[in-house]
Design a protein around this motif. Structure first.
Motif: not given
Length: 160
Positions: A109-116
């Protein structure tokens, strides 16, 4: 020849009697005015009530219930969990806040919130079966006629 009165009335008595008569007339007109105003107010209220009832009658679908098949009400599986009092609300808030903290601290989530979030929705939501929609016969026929007429118009214009 002057007119004489059988009783002698002083000017002070005349004014008071005239004033009293005038006051009585004013009171009478005020009561009439108030009665008319009250009647118009009640008439408006009755008209509003009647129009409201007419609108409700337009939305009354109780007559349709005679023609519809009887359906059983769905059984509630867990009625105790849906009761929301202060204790259950506090527990729910604590549970959701802990869940939010774990999601925010997760490295994906920290690296890519929307992707997660997208990945989570893909894994948790049921897959939608998208079947191609069949068109009605009328729309298919109308489209076919439209294409034929366009083709005919095109050939006719070429012949001219």
């Amino acid at each position: 020849m002057g007119k004489t009165r059988s009783r002698s009335i002083s000017d002070g008595d005349l004014k008071t009697r005239a004033d009293r008569k005038f006051d009585k007339k004013v009171q009478f007109y005020e009561t009439i005015r108030n009665a008319v105003a009250q009647k118009s107010i009640t008439k408006e209220k009755k008209q509003r009530k009647r129009s409201r009832q007419k609108k409700l009658m337009a939305y009354d679908l109780s007559s349709l219930s005679d023609f519809l098949p009887e359906m059983k009400a769905p059984k509630e599986s867990r009625p105790a969990e849906f009761k929301l009092n202060s204790k259950t609300r506090n527990n729910l808030v604590l549970k959701e806040s802990n869940q939010l903290k774990t999601v925010i601290n997760h490295p994906t989530f920290q690296s890519d919130p929307l992707g997660a979030i997208y990945q989570h929705l893909q894994s948790t939501q049921p897959a939608m079966d998208e079947k191609p929609k069949r068109k009605d016969r009328k729309t298919r026929k109308m489209k076919a006629k439209g294409k034929k007429s366009k083709a005919l118009c095109g050939t006719q214009s070429m012949e001219i």
